[in-house]
Design a protein around this motif. Structure first.
Motif, PDB file in Angstrom:
ATOM      1  N   LEU A   1       0.832  -1.201   0.000  1.00  0.00           N
ATOM      2  CA  LEU A   1       0.000   0.000   0.000  1.00  0.00           C
ATOM      3  C   LEU A   1       0.865   1.248   0.000  1.00  0.00           C
ATOM      4  N   LEU A   2       1.935   1.254   0.782  1.00  0.00           N
ATOM      5  CA  LEU A   2       2.839   2.398   0.819  1.00  0.00           C
ATOM      6  C   LEU A   2       3.422   2.665  -0.560  1.00  0.00           C
ATOM      7  N   ASN A   3       3.826   1.624  -1.262  1.00  0.00           N
ATOM      8  CA  ASN A   3       4.393   1.795  -2.595  1.00  0.00           C
ATOM      9  C   ASN A   3       3.390   2.402  -3.575  1.00  0.00           C
ATOM     10  N   LEU A   4       2.130   2.026  -3.423  1.00  0.00           N
ATOM     11  CA  LEU A   4       1.098   2.621  -4.267  1.00  0.00           C
ATOM     12  C   LEU A   4       0.885   4.086  -3.924  1.00  0.00           C
ATOM     13  N   LEU A   5       0.797   4.390  -2.632  1.00  0.00           N
ATOM     14  CA  LEU A   5       0.584   5.772  -2.205  1.00  0.00           C
ATOM     15  C   LEU A   5       1.730   6.681  -2.639  1.00  0.00           C
ATOM     16  N   GLY A   6       2.948   6.133  -2.658  1.00  0.00           N
ATOM     17  CA  GLY A   6       4.117   6.910  -3.052  1.00  0.00           C
ATOM     18  C   GLY A   6       4.418   6.870  -4.527  1.00  0.00           C
ATOM     19  N   LEU A   7       3.497   6.328  -5.322  1.00  0.00           N
ATOM     20  CA  LEU A   7       3.645   6.242  -6.783  1.00  0.00           C
ATOM     21  C   LEU A   7       4.889   5.454  -7.191  1.00  0.00           C
ATOM     22  N   LEU A   8       5.272   4.503  -6.336  1.00  0.00           N
ATOM     23  CA  LEU A   8       6.359   3.596  -6.668  1.00  0.00           C
ATOM     24  C   LEU A   8       5.837   2.355  -7.394  1.00  0.00           C
ATOM     25  N   ASP A   9       4.526   2.163  -7.361  1.00  0.00           N
ATOM     26  CA  ASP A   9       3.895   1.010  -7.984  1.00  0.00           C
ATOM     27  C   ASP A   9       2.522   1.458  -8.471  1.00  0.00           C
ATOM     28  N   ARG A  10       1.876   0.601  -9.246  1.00  0.00           N
ATOM     29  CA  ARG A  10       0.560   0.925  -9.777  1.00  0.00           C
ATOM     30  C   ARG A  10      -0.429  -0.179  -9.417  1.00  0.00           C
ATOM     31  N   PRO A  11      -1.697   0.181  -9.252  1.00  0.00           N
ATOM     32  CA  PRO A  11      -2.703  -0.840  -8.931  1.00  0.00           C
ATOM     33  C   PRO A  11      -2.856  -1.852 -10.061  1.00  0.00           C
ATOM     34  N   THR A  12      -3.273  -3.052  -9.695  1.00  0.00           N
ATOM     35  CA  THR A  12      -3.642  -4.042 -10.706  1.00  0.00           C
ATOM     36  C   THR A  12      -4.981  -3.658 -11.324  1.00  0.00           C
ATOM     37  N   THR A  13      -5.940  -3.326 -10.460  1.00  0.00           N
ATOM     38  CA  THR A  13      -7.223  -2.787 -10.913  1.00  0.00           C
ATOM     39  C   THR A  13      -7.622  -1.663  -9.961  1.00  0.00           C
ATOM     40  N   GLY A  14      -8.662  -0.939 -10.323  1.00  0.00           N
ATOM     41  CA  GLY A  14      -9.098   0.184  -9.507  1.00  0.00           C
ATOM     42  C   GLY A  14      -8.417   1.462  -9.954  1.00  0.00           C
ATOM     43  N   THR A  15      -8.738   2.546  -9.254  1.00  0.00           N
ATOM     44  CA  THR A  15      -8.235   3.864  -9.639  1.00  0.00           C
ATOM     45  C   THR A  15      -7.477   4.515  -8.502  1.00  0.00           C
ATOM     46  N   LEU A  16      -6.301   5.031  -8.814  1.00  0.00           N
ATOM     47  CA  LEU A  16      -5.536   5.853  -7.886  1.00  0.00           C
ATOM     48  C   LEU A  16      -5.366   7.213  -8.555  1.00  0.00           C
ATOM     49  N   ALA A  17      -6.014   8.222  -7.997  1.00  0.00           N
ATOM     50  CA  ALA A  17      -5.983   9.567  -8.571  1.00  0.00           C
ATOM     51  C   ALA A  17      -5.112  10.482  -7.725  1.00  0.00           C
ATOM     52  N   TRP A  18      -4.236  11.228  -8.382  1.00  0.00           N
ATOM     53  CA  TRP A  18      -3.394  12.224  -7.723  1.00  0.00           C
ATOM     54  C   TRP A  18      -3.907  13.592  -8.141  1.00  0.00           C
ATOM     55  N   ALA A  19      -4.373  14.380  -7.160  1.00  0.00           N
ATOM     56  CA  ALA A  19      -4.919  15.717  -7.428  1.00  0.00           C
ATOM     57  C   ALA A  19      -5.957  15.660  -8.548  1.00  0.00           C
ATOM     58  N   GLY A  20      -6.761  14.601  -8.527  1.00  0.00           N
ATOM     59  CA  GLY A  20      -7.843  14.476  -9.493  1.00  0.00           C
ATOM     60  C   GLY A  20      -7.466  13.831 -10.805  1.00  0.00           C
ATOM     61  N   HIS A  21      -6.199  13.496 -11.009  1.00  0.00           N
ATOM     62  CA  HIS A  21      -5.748  12.920 -12.272  1.00  0.00           C
ATOM     63  C   HIS A  21      -5.456  11.434 -12.094  1.00  0.00           C
ATOM     64  N   ASP A  22      -6.041  10.628 -12.928  1.00  0.00           N
ATOM     65  CA  ASP A  22      -5.862   9.175 -12.866  1.00  0.00           C
ATOM     66  C   ASP A  22      -4.402   8.844 -13.169  1.00  0.00           C
ATOM     67  N   THR A  23      -3.731   8.196 -12.224  1.00  0.00           N
ATOM     68  CA  THR A  23      -2.299   7.919 -12.401  1.00  0.00           C
ATOM     69  C   THR A  23      -2.035   6.844 -13.454  1.00  0.00           C
ATOM     70  N   ARG A  24      -3.081   6.153 -13.911  1.00  0.00           N
ATOM     71  CA  ARG A  24      -2.875   5.174 -14.976  1.00  0.00           C
ATOM     72  C   ARG A  24      -2.419   5.845 -16.266  1.00  0.00           C
TER      73      ARG A  24
END
Length: 232
Positions: A51-74
């Motif tokens: 989870l820490l790696n995802l929050l720190g943008l060191l990794d990406r989700p397999t599924t789902g959405t992680l948005a940084w300041a409203g922008h989809d990091t995918r």
């Protein structure tokens, strides 16, 4: 407060050597805004580091959405993610991870080697100010091995905040410290992030550390469960 991160039904699955899937995170929902102090508690092996790696943008989700300041990091390229991480995310680790053979001042100034404009040219002055802020103004020229554990963690905190990040991620920040020193370090970290408006996310197995957060979650079964009170 402005929204910094939003995780929506985020999963993370890895492929094992025998070609089976290991489901580490199975549906994480979390919103992080400026000024938040979030404590995430979980046993070893529950996926805290993932989870820490995802929050720190060191990794990406397999599924789902992680948005940084409203922008989809995918949609982010690796270089863009690294730029955001270097500019807006500060990391504090259990083992300090200070550069050997470098003074406290040099360790704190290191992130500013990549800073734009005057921050690069004034990096030693800025680093000295940060060390003063964490109570180590008299230890600028000290090597890591000459510092106590608590002092080393203070150097690590100064390094994490020297670029004015929007989010500070603390991974077991008191794990290598005694109880009293750990409490002092957490109080310092909470105070500094509160002053600057940065969000602080602490990932820990220590219930006392998690209890200091204003929002508390338990990571279990690959999901975050909100806690009103942290269980003993």
């Amino acid at each position: 407060m402005s929204e910094l991160l939003r995780l929506t039904d985020v999963t993370r699955t890895v492929k094992l050597p025998d070609d089976t899937d290991l489901h580490i995170l199975t549906g994480v929902d979390l919103t992080v805004s400026t000024g938040d102090h979030i404590g995430i508690i979980g046993r070893s092996g529950t996926g805290k580091s993932t989870l820490l790696n995802l929050l720190g943008l060191l990794d990406r989700p397999t599924t789902g959405t992680l948005a940084w300041a409203g922008h989809d990091t995918r949609t982010l390229r690796a270089r863009a993610a690294a730029h955001i991480r270097g500019r807006d995310v500060g990391f504090v680790f259990q083992q300090f991870n200070l550069l050997p053979g470098r003074t406290a001042l040099e360790n704190v100034a290191a992130p500013l080697m990549y800073a734009p404009g005057s921050a690069f040219w004034k990096r030693r002055e800025i680093a000295a100010t940060m060390l003063e802020r964490v109570g180590l103004g008299a230890r600028l020229d000290s090597m890591p091995e000459s510092l106590s554990g608590g002092e080393q963690q203070r150097v690590a905190i100064a390094r994490a905040i020297v670029r004015g990040p929007k989010i500070v991620l603390a991974d077991e920040p008191t794990g290598a410290l005694d109880l009293e020193t750990g409490a002092e370090v957490m109080s310092l970290l909470d105070g500094i992030t509160h002053e600057t408006g940065a969000a602080l996310i602490t990932i820990t197995h220590d219930v006392a550390v998690a209890a200091m957060a204003r929002q508390r979650f338990r990571l279990e079964g690959g999901r975050l469960h909100s806690l009103v009170d942290v269980p003993a």
